[in-house]
Scaffold this active site. Structure first.
Site, PDB file in Angstrom:
ATOM      1  N   LYS A  73       0.612  -1.353   0.064  1.00 59.21           N
ATOM      2  CA  LYS A  73      -0.057  -0.134   0.228  1.00 59.21           C
ATOM      3  C   LYS A  73       0.932   1.201   0.048  1.00 59.21           C
ATOM      4  O   LYS A  73       1.836   1.375   0.741  1.00 59.21           O
ATOM      5  CB  LYS A  73      -1.025   0.085   1.128  1.00 59.21           C
ATOM      6  CG  LYS A  73      -1.704   1.288   1.379  1.00 59.21           C
ATOM      7  CD  LYS A  73      -2.659   1.089   2.399  1.00 59.21           C
ATOM      8  CE  LYS A  73      -2.127   1.799   3.741  1.00 59.21           C
ATOM      9  NZ  LYS A  73      -2.088   3.249   3.755  1.00 59.21           N
ATOM     10  N   ASP A 110      -3.356   4.272  -1.628  1.00 65.15           N
ATOM     11  CA  ASP A 110      -4.305   4.757  -0.547  1.00 65.15           C
ATOM     12  C   ASP A 110      -4.241   6.453  -0.643  1.00 65.15           C
ATOM     13  O   ASP A 110      -3.722   7.000   0.408  1.00 65.15           O
ATOM     14  CB  ASP A 110      -3.993   3.969   0.475  1.00 65.15           C
ATOM     15  CG  ASP A 110      -4.683   4.489   1.760  1.00 65.15           C
ATOM     16  OD1 ASP A 110      -6.175   4.872   1.722  1.00 65.15           O
ATOM     17  OD2 ASP A 110      -4.271   4.403   2.925  1.00 65.15           O
ATOM     18  N   LEU A 111      -4.979   7.050  -1.578  1.00 67.84           N
ATOM     19  CA  LEU A 111      -4.959   8.609  -1.339  1.00 67.84           C
ATOM     20  C   LEU A 111      -6.380   9.089  -0.696  1.00 67.84           C
ATOM     21  O   LEU A 111      -6.357  10.243  -0.746  1.00 67.84           O
ATOM     22  CB  LEU A 111      -4.840   8.949  -2.700  1.00 67.84           C
ATOM     23  CG  LEU A 111      -3.442   8.573  -3.418  1.00 67.84           C
ATOM     24  CD1 LEU A 111      -3.164   9.226  -4.793  1.00 67.84           C
ATOM     25  CD2 LEU A 111      -2.357   9.169  -2.577  1.00 67.84           C
ATOM     26  N   LYS A 112      -7.148   8.093  -0.511  1.00 69.15           N
ATOM     27  CA  LYS A 112      -8.360   8.603   0.126  1.00 69.15           C
ATOM     28  C   LYS A 112      -9.113   9.862  -0.393  1.00 69.15           C
ATOM     29  O   LYS A 112      -9.230  10.829   0.345  1.00 69.15           O
ATOM     30  CB  LYS A 112      -8.325   8.629   1.491  1.00 69.15           C
ATOM     31  CG  LYS A 112      -7.852   7.222   2.401  1.00 69.15           C
ATOM     32  CD  LYS A 112      -8.003   7.693   3.891  1.00 69.15           C
ATOM     33  CE  LYS A 112      -7.241   6.348   4.343  1.00 69.15           C
ATOM     34  NZ  LYS A 112      -5.808   6.288   4.652  1.00 69.15           N
ATOM     35  N   HIS A 143     -11.602  12.696  -1.482  1.00 77.62           N
ATOM     36  CA  HIS A 143     -12.578  13.412  -0.742  1.00 77.62           C
ATOM     37  C   HIS A 143     -12.685  14.842  -1.296  1.00 77.62           C
ATOM     38  O   HIS A 143     -12.197  15.809  -0.708  1.00 77.62           O
ATOM     39  CB  HIS A 143     -12.726  13.228   0.825  1.00 77.62           C
ATOM     40  CG  HIS A 143     -13.838  13.721   1.410  1.00 77.62           C
ATOM     41  ND1 HIS A 143     -14.046  13.744   2.666  1.00 77.62           N
ATOM     42  CD2 HIS A 143     -14.976  14.030   0.829  1.00 77.62           C
ATOM     43  CE1 HIS A 143     -15.282  13.751   3.278  1.00 77.62           C
ATOM     44  NE2 HIS A 143     -16.032  14.280   2.120  1.00 77.62           N
ATOM     45  N   ASP A 144     -13.511  15.118  -2.386  1.00 75.03           N
ATOM     46  CA  ASP A 144     -13.633  16.460  -2.892  1.00 75.03           C
ATOM     47  C   ASP A 144     -15.065  16.438  -3.681  1.00 75.03           C
ATOM     48  O   ASP A 144     -15.803  15.483  -3.686  1.00 75.03           O
ATOM     49  CB  ASP A 144     -12.323  16.776  -3.655  1.00 75.03           C
ATOM     50  CG  ASP A 144     -12.096  18.273  -3.751  1.00 75.03           C
ATOM     51  OD1 ASP A 144     -13.327  19.036  -3.876  1.00 75.03           O
ATOM     52  OD2 ASP A 144     -10.950  18.393  -3.737  1.00 75.03           O
ATOM     53  N   PRO A 171     -17.513  16.119  -6.744  1.00 73.54           N
ATOM     54  CA  PRO A 171     -17.376  14.956  -7.790  1.00 73.54           C
ATOM     55  C   PRO A 171     -16.523  15.349  -8.907  1.00 73.54           C
ATOM     56  O   PRO A 171     -15.773  14.661  -9.476  1.00 73.54           O
ATOM     57  CB  PRO A 171     -18.881  14.857  -8.064  1.00 73.54           C
ATOM     58  CG  PRO A 171     -19.650  15.395  -6.841  1.00 73.54           C
ATOM     59  CD  PRO A 171     -18.717  16.369  -6.436  1.00 73.54           C
ATOM     60  N   ASN A 172     -16.586  16.514  -9.608  1.00 66.13           N
ATOM     61  CA  ASN A 172     -15.836  16.839 -10.708  1.00 66.13           C
ATOM     62  C   ASN A 172     -14.318  16.749 -10.436  1.00 66.13           C
ATOM     63  O   ASN A 172     -13.744  16.223 -11.175  1.00 66.13           O
ATOM     64  CB  ASN A 172     -16.140  18.344 -11.325  1.00 66.13           C
ATOM     65  CG  ASN A 172     -15.691  18.687 -12.388  1.00 66.13           C
ATOM     66  OD1 ASN A 172     -15.598  17.781 -13.522  1.00 66.13           O
ATOM     67  ND2 ASN A 172     -14.724  19.806 -12.642  1.00 66.13           N
ATOM     68  N   THR A 221     -10.157   3.636  11.000  1.00 68.94           N
ATOM     69  CA  THR A 221      -9.981   2.906  12.085  1.00 68.94           C
ATOM     70  C   THR A 221      -9.192   3.369  13.286  1.00 68.94           C
ATOM     71  O   THR A 221      -9.282   2.823  14.361  1.00 68.94           O
ATOM     72  CB  THR A 221      -9.102   1.466  11.604  1.00 68.94           C
ATOM     73  OG1 THR A 221      -8.129   1.898  11.175  1.00 68.94           O
ATOM     74  CG2 THR A 221      -9.864   0.536  10.904  1.00 68.94           C
ATOM     75  N   ARG A 244      -3.406  -6.085  14.640  1.00 66.90           N
ATOM     76  CA  ARG A 244      -2.218  -6.045  15.389  1.00 66.90           C
ATOM     77  C   ARG A 244      -1.934  -7.589  16.015  1.00 66.90           C
ATOM     78  O   ARG A 244      -3.033  -8.266  16.270  1.00 66.90           O
ATOM     79  CB  ARG A 244      -2.479  -5.194  16.724  1.00 66.90           C
ATOM     80  CG  ARG A 244      -2.371  -3.807  16.447  1.00 66.90           C
ATOM     81  CD  ARG A 244      -1.116  -3.173  16.275  1.00 66.90           C
ATOM     82  NE  ARG A 244      -0.897  -2.028  15.787  1.00 66.90           N
ATOM     83  CZ  ARG A 244      -1.224  -1.289  14.608  1.00 66.90           C
ATOM     84  NH1 ARG A 244      -1.642  -2.095  13.561  1.00 66.90           N
ATOM     85  NH2 ARG A 244      -0.998   0.063  14.650  1.00 66.90           N
ATOM     86  N   GLN A 259      -4.217   2.854  16.882  1.00 72.46           N
ATOM     87  CA  GLN A 259      -5.742   2.246  16.297  1.00 72.46           C
ATOM     88  C   GLN A 259      -6.467   2.119  17.377  1.00 72.46           C
ATOM     89  O   GLN A 259      -6.042   1.909  18.542  1.00 72.46           O
ATOM     90  CB  GLN A 259      -5.082   0.855  15.516  1.00 72.46           C
ATOM     91  CG  GLN A 259      -4.443   1.435  14.316  1.00 72.46           C
ATOM     92  CD  GLN A 259      -4.929   2.021  13.099  1.00 72.46           C
ATOM     93  OE1 GLN A 259      -5.989   2.307  13.342  1.00 72.46           O
ATOM     94  NE2 GLN A 259      -4.691   1.641  11.908  1.00 72.46           N
ATOM     95  N   GLY A 300       0.568  -2.125   8.616  1.00 71.71           N
ATOM     96  CA  GLY A 300       1.907  -1.274   8.678  1.00 71.71           C
ATOM     97  C   GLY A 300       2.667  -1.812   9.624  1.00 71.71           C
ATOM     98  O   GLY A 300       3.757  -2.505   9.681  1.00 71.71           O
ATOM     99  N   ARG A 301       2.867  -0.757  10.584  1.00 75.62           N
ATOM    100  CA  ARG A 301       3.914  -0.932  11.709  1.00 75.62           C
ATOM    101  C   ARG A 301       4.119  -2.432  12.433  1.00 75.62           C
ATOM    102  O   ARG A 301       5.445  -2.632  12.663  1.00 75.62           O
ATOM    103  CB  ARG A 301       3.493   0.035  12.895  1.00 75.62           C
ATOM    104  CG  ARG A 301       3.656   1.443  12.410  1.00 75.62           C
ATOM    105  CD  ARG A 301       2.938   2.490  13.504  1.00 75.62           C
ATOM    106  NE  ARG A 301       1.564   2.374  13.006  1.00 75.62           N
ATOM    107  CZ  ARG A 301       0.689   3.373  13.973  1.00 75.62           C
ATOM    108  NH1 ARG A 301       1.014   4.104  14.723  1.00 75.62           N
ATOM    109  NH2 ARG A 301      -0.481   3.097  13.413  1.00 75.62           N
TER     110      ARG A 301
HETATM  111  O1  C5P Z   1       0.635   0.911  11.017  1.00 75.34           O
HETATM  112  P1  C5P Z   1      -0.743   0.362  10.907  1.00 75.34           P
HETATM  113  O2  C5P Z   1      -0.851  -1.061  10.817  1.00 75.34           O
HETATM  114  O3  C5P Z   1      -1.593   1.117  11.778  1.00 75.34           O
HETATM  115  O4  C5P Z   1      -1.245   1.093   9.347  1.00 75.34           O
HETATM  116  C1  C5P Z   1      -2.506   1.020   8.999  1.00 75.34           C
HETATM  117  C2  C5P Z   1      -2.552   1.717   7.625  1.00 75.34           C
HETATM  118  O5  C5P Z   1      -3.764   1.651   7.233  1.00 75.34           O
HETATM  119  C3  C5P Z   1      -1.951   3.371   7.788  1.00 75.34           C
HETATM  120  O6  C5P Z   1      -1.292   3.319   6.528  1.00 75.34           O
HETATM  121  C4  C5P Z   1      -3.238   3.855   7.534  1.00 75.34           C
HETATM  122  O7  C5P Z   1      -3.241   5.262   6.989  1.00 75.34           O
HETATM  123  C5  C5P Z   1      -4.146   2.911   6.921  1.00 75.34           C
HETATM  124  N1  C5P Z   1      -5.826   3.212   6.952  1.00 75.34           N
HETATM  125  C6  C5P Z   1      -6.343   2.986   8.570  1.00 75.34           C
HETATM  126  N2  C5P Z   1      -7.580   3.320   8.689  1.00 75.34           N
HETATM  127  C7  C5P Z   1      -8.468   3.205   7.649  1.00 75.34           C
HETATM  128  C8  C5P Z   1      -7.968   3.403   6.268  1.00 75.34           C
HETATM  129  C9  C5P Z   1      -6.538   3.465   6.094  1.00 75.34           C
HETATM  130  O8  C5P Z   1      -5.519   2.744   9.420  1.00 75.34           O
HETATM  131  N3  C5P Z   1      -9.553   3.278   7.815  1.00 75.34           N
END
Ligand code: C5P
Length: 237
Positions: free
Chosen positions: A34, A61-63, A65-66, A68-69, A121, A183, A192, A212-213
């Site tokens: 990602k 994952d750029l999410k 949100h703006d 529609p155009n 999350t 986790r 989280q 991620g982490r």
């Molecule tokens: O390090 P960690 O496992 O918490 O990373 C989770 C990844 O998922 C991050 O890149 C975070 O931006 C992304 N994410 C999230 N919750 C969402 C959407 C994306 O944690 N609802």
């Protein structure tokens, strides 16, 4: 599409990312990655192209949100990259999600998967109600946002693994649940809130876990990736 683990490359530079990926050099199966805002804003689309050339699948994952155009036009730009999944915020409305899908669809009709973020999350029910003034339970809000995404024609949502069964019940078994908030049972939760383990995410019905982490900050990232796959999608090993 088969279940898989997606590693969140939350790094600030290409150098750091390639340094991290050197842990996976010996693998025939390249990890699904990602790329989020941090890395994309630092390095731009060339980062995506380089990782695709190395054989990785990419969730961008750029999410978005703006209006529609703007989202339609931006998705048209992103459709030129060979990404596998990208996303928007469901809070942008059904019209915005429809515009995203239109922009993402290439002239030959192909497109990457498109999923919508329901609630991050890191957001608790209490904060959603008090700060965002959403007068519903978090489960109601998520099911509602998921139904909106399905109505707009999207492929699925990003939600907590704890909510995957709720999303499937609201939108059907084929509607994808892409779930960060993972986790290991013996680890810290960081920032989280709505989290669970890879094994439990599989039981509840996630299609992809985004990790991620627990992998990027592990002493042995490769071992942590294998541990995730062993718990979540042992059939890929
Ligand atoms: O390090 P960690 O496992 O918490 O990373 C989770 C990844 O998922 C991050 O890149 C975070 O931006 C992304 N994410 C999230 N919750 C969402 C959407 C994306 O944690 N609802």
């Amino acid at each position: 599409m088969n279940k898989d683990v997606i590693i969140a490359c939350d790094f600030g530079s290409a150098e750091e990312t390639f340094g991290f990926l050197s842990h996976f050099d010996g693998d025939a199966v390249k990890p699904f990655l990602k790329i989020g805002m941090e890395l994309y804003y630092a390095e731009g689309p060339d980062m995506v192209r380089q990782l695709k050339r190395r054989g990785h699948r990419i969730f961008l994952d750029l999410k978005l949100h703006d209006i529609p155009n703007t989202v339609r036009r931006t998705m048209r730009v992103l459709s030129g990259l060979d990404i596998d999944i990208c996303n928007v915020h469901a809070a942008g409305t059904i019209d915005m999600m429809r515009a995203a899908l239109e922009g993402l669809t290439r002239p030959d009709g192909t497109r990457p998967l498109l999923v919508a973020v329901t609630q991050l999350t890191s957001t608790s029910e209490e904060r959603m109600q008090r700060e965002l003034l959403v007068d519903a339970s978090i489960d109601e809000a998520i099911a509602h946002y998921a139904r909106n995404a399905r109505e707009a024609g999207l492929d699925g949502v990003v939600c907590s693994p704890l909510e995957a069964s709720l999303v499937k019940a609201a939108c059907g078994p084929e509607f994808l649940a892409v779930t960060p908030g993972i986790r290991f049972a013996d680890a810290a939760s960081d920032d989280q809130v709505r989290i669970t383990t890879p094994a439990r995410a599989r039981e509840i019905g996630s299609d992809f876990i985004v990790v991620g982490r627990p992998i990027t900050a592990a002493a042995d990232p490769h071992a942590a990736w294998l541990r995730c796959r062993n718990e979540f999608c042992p059939e890929t090993l």
